[in-house]
Design a protein around this motif. Structure first.
Motif, short mmCIF file in Angstrom:
data_model
loop_
_atom_site.label_atom_id
_atom_site.label_comp_id
_atom_site.label_asym_id
_atom_site.label_seq_id
_atom_site.Cartn_x
_atom_site.Cartn_y
_atom_site.Cartn_z
N GLU A 196 0.81 -1.22 0.00
CA GLU A 196 0.00 0.00 0.00
C GLU A 196 0.84 1.27 0.00
OE1 GLU A 196 -3.19 -0.03 -0.58
OE2 GLU A 196 -3.04 -2.20 -0.65
N ASN A 197 2.10 1.16 0.41
CA ASN A 197 2.98 2.35 0.45
C ASN A 197 4.37 1.94 -0.01
OD1 ASN A 197 3.92 4.92 0.91
ND2 ASN A 197 4.24 4.58 3.10
N GLU A 198 4.50 1.74 -1.31
CA GLU A 198 5.75 1.21 -1.87
C GLU A 198 6.85 2.26 -1.83
OE1 GLU A 198 4.20 -2.13 -5.02
OE2 GLU A 198 4.12 -0.03 -5.64
N GLY A 199 7.98 1.89 -1.24
CA GLY A 199 9.13 2.80 -1.12
C GLY A 199 10.30 2.32 -1.94
N GLU A 200 11.51 2.71 -1.52
CA GLU A 200 12.73 2.40 -2.28
C GLU A 200 12.99 0.89 -2.32
OE1 GLU A 200 17.49 3.54 -2.27
OE2 GLU A 200 16.11 4.60 -0.94
N ASP A 201 12.82 0.21 -1.17
CA ASP A 201 13.07 -1.24 -1.14
C ASP A 201 12.13 -1.97 -2.09
OD1 ASP A 201 15.06 -0.88 0.69
OD2 ASP A 201 13.82 -1.37 2.44
N PHE A 230 12.97 -4.23 -5.51
CA PHE A 230 12.52 -5.60 -5.75
C PHE A 230 11.80 -5.71 -7.09
CE2 PHE A 230 9.39 -9.08 -5.38
CZ PHE A 230 10.27 -10.13 -5.17
N VAL A 231 11.05 -4.69 -7.45
CA VAL A 231 10.37 -4.69 -8.75
C VAL A 231 11.40 -4.75 -9.88
CG1 VAL A 231 8.97 -3.28 -10.34
CG2 VAL A 231 8.28 -3.52 -7.94
N GLU A 232 12.50 -3.98 -9.75
CA GLU A 232 13.56 -4.02 -10.76
C GLU A 232 14.23 -5.38 -10.79
OE1 GLU A 232 14.52 -1.78 -13.14
OE2 GLU A 232 12.63 -0.87 -12.51
N TYR A 233 14.45 -5.96 -9.60
CA TYR A 233 15.06 -7.30 -9.52
C TYR A 233 14.17 -8.33 -10.19
CZ TYR A 233 16.46 -11.69 -7.26
OH TYR A 233 16.83 -12.99 -7.00
N ARG A 234 12.85 -8.20 -10.00
CA ARG A 234 11.90 -9.11 -10.66
C ARG A 234 12.01 -9.03 -12.18
NH1 ARG A 234 5.68 -10.01 -8.83
NH2 ARG A 234 6.03 -11.91 -7.64
N LYS A 235 12.28 -7.82 -12.68
CA LYS A 235 12.44 -7.67 -14.14
C LYS A 235 13.65 -8.46 -14.64
CE LYS A 235 10.32 -3.07 -14.38
NZ LYS A 235 10.56 -1.62 -14.58
N GLN A 236 14.73 -8.48 -13.82
CA GLN A 236 15.90 -9.28 -14.20
C GLN A 236 15.55 -10.77 -14.21
OE1 GLN A 236 18.66 -7.21 -11.18
NE2 GLN A 236 20.02 -7.77 -12.83
N LEU A 237 14.79 -11.19 -13.22
CA LEU A 237 14.39 -12.59 -13.16
C LEU A 237 13.49 -12.95 -14.33
CD1 LEU A 237 13.65 -12.97 -9.34
CD2 LEU A 237 15.67 -13.74 -10.58
N LYS A 246 -5.64 1.03 -5.00
CA LYS A 246 -4.69 0.64 -6.04
C LYS A 246 -5.28 -0.45 -6.93
CE LYS A 246 -0.02 -1.26 -6.56
NZ LYS A 246 1.16 -1.78 -5.85
N VAL A 247 -5.95 -1.42 -6.32
CA VAL A 247 -6.58 -2.50 -7.09
C VAL A 247 -7.73 -1.95 -7.92
CG1 VAL A 247 -7.87 -4.68 -6.95
CG2 VAL A 247 -5.89 -4.30 -5.46
N ARG A 248 -8.57 -1.13 -7.31
CA ARG A 248 -9.72 -0.57 -8.04
C ARG A 248 -9.26 0.21 -9.27
NH1 ARG A 248 -11.41 1.01 -2.72
NH2 ARG A 248 -11.01 3.21 -3.20
N SER A 249 -8.23 1.02 -9.08
CA SER A 249 -7.73 1.85 -10.17
C SER A 249 -7.22 0.99 -11.33
CB SER A 249 -6.60 2.75 -9.65
OG SER A 249 -6.08 3.54 -10.68
N ARG A 250 -6.42 0.00 -11.00
CA ARG A 250 -5.86 -0.86 -12.06
C ARG A 250 -6.95 -1.69 -12.74
NH1 ARG A 250 -2.04 -0.97 -15.81
NH2 ARG A 250 -1.40 -3.09 -16.35
N VAL A 251 -7.92 -2.14 -11.96
CA VAL A 251 -9.00 -2.97 -12.51
C VAL A 251 -9.87 -2.15 -13.47
CG1 VAL A 251 -11.13 -4.21 -11.91
CG2 VAL A 251 -9.02 -4.67 -10.66
N ALA A 252 -10.05 -0.85 -13.20
CA ALA A 252 -10.83 0.00 -14.11
C ALA A 252 -10.21 -0.01 -15.51
CB ALA A 252 -10.89 1.42 -13.58
N TYR A 253 -8.89 0.07 -15.56
CA TYR A 253 -8.19 0.02 -16.85
C TYR A 253 -8.28 -1.37 -17.48
CZ TYR A 253 -4.17 -0.75 -19.90
OH TYR A 253 -3.36 -1.14 -20.93
N LEU A 254 -8.04 -2.41 -16.66
CA LEU A 254 -8.06 -3.79 -17.19
C LEU A 254 -9.45 -4.18 -17.67
CD1 LEU A 254 -5.78 -5.48 -14.49
CD2 LEU A 254 -5.19 -5.02 -16.86
N PHE A 255 -10.48 -3.72 -16.96
CA PHE A 255 -11.86 -4.00 -17.38
C PHE A 255 -12.13 -3.40 -18.76
CE2 PHE A 255 -16.58 -3.04 -16.78
CZ PHE A 255 -16.97 -4.34 -17.07
#
Length: 944
Positions: free
Chosen positions: A401-406, A410-417, A543-552
């Motif tokens: 809910e409050n994504e910071g530097e860490d 991890f998101v960037e590391y996931r891209k490498q994976l 965050k989920v509602r916002s993304r789902v509006a686009y995906l819908f």
């Protein structure tokens, strides 16, 4: 020594301004004094004397003196006399000698500056005046720790000036740097290497900071010196001993990494890596699980990555030249490192794991090139796959809910994976399909296991090749497996899992594989319900509602043909999500206004593509838009009465959103389903009538006009000629009390109307032409501050828009629009075009102006053209062809300016064709008299 006549008297008052806490007047005086010393032929020598004799104890004054010397060496070295150059060298050596006797070293920022000045002096003087630079320094400092510190810092500064590839150098500097390196290799590198060895041995126990500095120097220089000087038993033994010392081990790792990375013959590289690996393994460094120092392991992982990638490169080179035997030996050496690779890849610390990804990726690329895989290689692939799956998993500490530097790391590391997963799919797609398993007992599993299971299914879509997302046609094995997975995902009930990451991944995957529902449409209803209820659009997480509006929106766009039975039910269920949130309502809305844009577009797509008669579509569209127009009327009436500016802004935003939502629904129409065919013209015309009064609102004009303008743009496309009756009144309102931005946005609207309707709008254009031009001239003529860059840019953009409008009018075959404006107005407009072509240093505007002039010459330049225009050609257009290229701002290194030069040449040819004999002789004579050689050359150049 150089003899000086300048006494050591510095402006003490000015020096007070060097203190960061000094008053502004003192700081200004210090700056002026600095400029004076920099530019003087010999006044700077007081700084040299001050440093040589240690006159000042204030750190800021010392730094100031070094800055003055730095300027002389950098920018005035060639202008200095031989004695002055000698003075600088002697000053630096005296200052260095004084450091050897100091109890405490200088502050790091002074030592760094001194090293920079020494390095600059070395670069200027080494090849000619000071070939014994290093011998002089080494003989002076011996092993004095203060001296060694300056020596090592100087070496790093020299590396930055001479070697560092990240720093841009001119061709001349590059040649000079090559000569310096060649000379150093011949004269002093062995001595430097010996000094490094002595420093490492002398200070490894007592001065860890100096030892680390020395290791950094070795790592920096090893790329271009003889490797045998470093890669030998005595040096490697010292480095390995450092690997066991807590304060030195990380820098020792970095040093070994640079040694391994040195370019060399593939066979020699393999031998070097293997010998190093044997030593490291014997010393126990491969026992990763026993090491607790994660910072060291991150460095060690980088070293192993370098060794692995070096072996891959050697194997690639050997394979290309056909050396099968040695290539096979290199491959065996490479695969012997895979167990260590796997330990590091699966390590719980993501930095350690991330540092080995490059080796892993390259190893998989090697396997991809092999004709057959051994059982061990297949086992390695499987082990890498399991490691990737494990490392893709979130940990308990991730804050969704409050994504910071860490979290970002991890998101960037996931891209490498993900890159590894894509490579795994290329090497063994069957194994990847087998490895992805959806959890059957998701109800009791931790969220991270459920999320990663769905995530892997999502990733398969990008890892496994499919043309235009057609994953459910073609290869039966793959299709059947994917269909089974999707069926399981939808029917398992996992969409009910109460964690935002799982909810998001479910909807992302459903939309990623939306073509599955074309094959099995029976699942659409259950997924629609997930979108519409607490799992999607009404989820607890914004965050989920916002993304789902686009995906819908995406889901509906793809599958609307299969949703006919559900359309009115969907519209009913989302009705509350389509409400315009009034500013006085203190309750937070479920969706933001940006999210609602997607919802309105989705509603529009459902209505337009429904298998219903036009009357029903019209009724549905009216019921969708009427709440917006009703709210718009009410809010617009309130706005002028509102005195509070914040409330005004809130009301204006709300009104703009209403217009934007109505505009967004029109995106559902297409060439096959036009507004007329759907019977919706009347609905949008009603909206237009309701929105247009906002243009005359006395407050918040900018945002309201922008919103209505955007709506008009859409209606011109959707309603075509039906919108024309509304344009004159709208234009009249938009031209009142204009700001540059208003006009700049209005002109594209008029240009769109002109280009689309041409002759149909000629009477209107004749009427609006001069009011628009006058409004533009009025705004451009407003005074502005000389240094106001924003105002200057706004005027430049408005000027460009104006010329683009004139180009659209002249290029649309509506000669009469300008011709009927009266001689005085025509001349006024023509002069602005000449001015734009010649006087403004804006090649984009110049290009447009020359295109306009070319068109006008074509339209009006002949016998039957506009009265008086041939005279205008002689007096103004012909000179413009020469005057523009003669301007000092006419820069032929700029691509747009080159286009302008070509257009001037083409216009010149057209003039000769239109102004037939004897007039063409006049043009040629004009060129002889007025054209400078550079312009003649320009015309020749552009002709080719």
């Amino acid at each position: 020594m150089a003899r000086r006549t300048v006494p050591v008297i510095m402006d003490e008052q000015a020096l007070l301004g060097l203190n960061p806490n000094a008053d502004a007047c003192y700081r200004q005086r210090a700056l002026a004094y600095f400029e004076q010393l920099k530019e003087s032929q010999d006044a700077w020598e007081v700084c040299a004397e001050a440093l040589a004799k240690g006159i000042y104890s204030d750190d800021h004054v010392k730094f100031f003196c070094f800055q003055v010397l730095e300027h002389q060496i950098k920018y005035r070295h060639g202008a200095l006399s031989a004695l002055q150059q000698q003075l600088i060298r002697e000053t630096l050596m005296k200052w260095l000698q004084s450091q050897l006797m100091n109890i405490h070293p200088e502050k790091p920022f002074i030592r760094n500056k001194a090293a920079q000045v020494l390095a600059l002096t070395f670069v200027r003087d080494y090849l000619t005046l000071w070939p014994k630079f290093f011998f002089d320094i080494l003989s002076l400092i011996g092993l004095n720790p203060h001296g060694v510190d300056i020596y090592l810092r100087t070496l790093m500064a020299i590396d930055a000036e001479v070697v560092d590839r990240d720093i841009q150098h001119s061709p001349e500097e590059t040649r000079r740097n090559t000569l310096i390196k060649d000379s150093m290799r011949e004269q002093c590198i062995p001595s430097l290497v010996e000094s490094w060895f002595q420093i490492l041995q002398a200070y490894q126990q007592s001065h860890s900071e100096l030892t680390c500095q020395c290791l950094e120097v070795v790592g920096a220089y090893v790329s271009w010196i003889d490797l045998n000087l470093i890669a030998n038993d005595r040096f490697v033994n010292v480095l390995l001993s450092h690997m066991s010392m807590e304060d030195l081990r990380e820098e020792a790792c970095d040093c070994l990494y640079e040694i391994v990375n040195k370019g060399m013959d593939p066979v020699d590289k393999t031998k070097l890596v293997e010998s190093l690996c044997q030593v490291l393994q014997s010393a126990g460094f491969f026992n990763v699980e026993q090491e607790e120092d994660v910072d060291f392991l991150a460095k060690f992982s980088r070293l192993v990555n370098g060794m692995g990638q070096s072996l891959v490169l050697s194997w690639t080179k050997l394979s290309k030249v056909g050396d099968v035997k040695v290539a096979a030996e290199t491959l065996r050496a490479l695969e012997a490192k895979v167990p260590l690779l796997l330990q590091l890849l699966v390590h719980e610390d993501d930095d350690i794991s991330a540092n080995i990804v490059g080796f892993c990726y390259d190893y998989l690329h090697v396997l991809k090139q092999l004709p057959l895989l051994t059982d061990q290689q297949k086992a390695n692939i499987e082990a890498i796959m399991l490691a990737v799956i494990k490392k893709l998993t979130y940990d308990d500490e991730y804050n969704f809910e409050n994504e910071g530097e860490d979290e970002a790391m991890f998101v960037e590391y996931r891209k490498q994976l993900k890159m590894l997963l894509d490579r795994l799919a290329q090497v063994s797609p069957e194994l990847l399909l087998e490895s992805v398993q959806l959890l059957s007992c998701w109800q009791t599993a931790p969220f991270m296991e459920v999320e990663v299971a769905i995530r892997l299914l999502y990733m398969l879509g990008e890892a496994l090749p499919a043309s235009h997302g057609a994953h459910f046609s073609g290869d039966n094995a793959k299709v059947n497996t994917l269909q089974d997975m999707m069926r399981t995902l939808i029917t398992s009930g996992v969409s009910e899992y109460q964690h935002s990451s799982v909810s998001l991944e479910f909807f992302e995957t459903v939309v990623r594989y939306d073509k599955f529902f074309i094959v099995e449409p029976q699942h659409i209803a259950s997924v629609l319900m997930a979108f519409l209820d607490h799992r999607g659009l009404r989820h607890a997480s914004p965050k989920v509602r916002s993304r789902v509006a686009y995906l819908f929106s995406r889901f509906v766009k793809t599958l609307h043909k299969h949703m006919n039975a559900f359309i009115e039910d969907i519209l009913s269920r989302i009705q509350d999500l389509l409400e315009l949130a009034p500013p006085e309502n203190g309750f937070p809305a479920l969706l933001t206004s940006d999210d609602q844009l997607f919802m309105f577009e989705t509603a529009g797509v459902l209505i337009v593509n429904a298998e219903s008669p036009a009357e029903r579509k019209q009724a549905l569209m009216r019921s969708l838009l009427m709440p917006l127009t009703d709210a718009f009327r009410m809010l617009l009436a309130k706005l002028p009465e509102e005195a509070d500016e914040e409330r005004q802004t809130a009301l204006a935003d709300c009104l703009s959103h209403a217009v934007g939502f109505a505009s967004r629904t029109s995106k559902a129409f297409s060439n096959k389903q036009t507004v007329k065919q759907c019977g919706c013209s009347e609905v949008y015309l009603d909206c237009l009538q309701i929105f247009l009064p906002a243009l005359s609102c006395p407050v918040q004009r900018g945002s309201l006009r922008s919103a209505v303008r955007s709506f008009l743009h859409r209606m011109i496309i959707c309603l075509e000629e039906e919108v024309l009756p509304f344009i004159p009144a709208a234009s009249e309102h938009m031209l009142k009390d204009c700001e540059p931005k208003d006009l700049q946005e209005f002109i594209p609207l008029i240009s769109q109307i002109t280009a689309k309707f041409k002759g149909q709008v000629s009477p209107f254009l004749q009427q609006v032409f001069m009011p628009l031009v006058v409004a533009i001239f009025e705004v451009l003529g407003r005074p502005a501050e000389e240094n106001d860059q924003t105002a200057a840019l706004e005027k430049q953009m408005l000027r460009r828009s104006y010329f683009t409008f004139i180009q659209t009018v002249t290029g649309s075959g509506m000669n009469e629009v300008m011709a009927n404006q009266g001689a005085e107005n025509i001349e006024r407009v023509l002069f602005t075009i000449i001015q734009g072509a010649v006087d403004f240093p804006d090649p984009i505007a110049q290009k447009t102006c020359f295109i306009i002039l070319s068109k006008l010459v074509e339209l009006w330049g002949g016998k039957d053209g506009l009265v008086g225009f041939p005279d205008f050609i002689y007096k103004h257009i012909v000179p413009a062809c020469f005057m523009a290229p003669l301007k000092p701002t006419f820069d032929l290194s700029d691509a747009q300016t080159v286009l302008v030069s070509i257009l001037t040449h083409k216009l010149h040819i057209e003039l000769c064709q239109v102004l037939q004999q004897p007039d063409s002789k006049v043009v040629r004579n004009y060129m002889k008299v007025r054209t400078a050689p550079s312009v003649a050359y320009l015309f020749c150049l552009s002709a080719h």
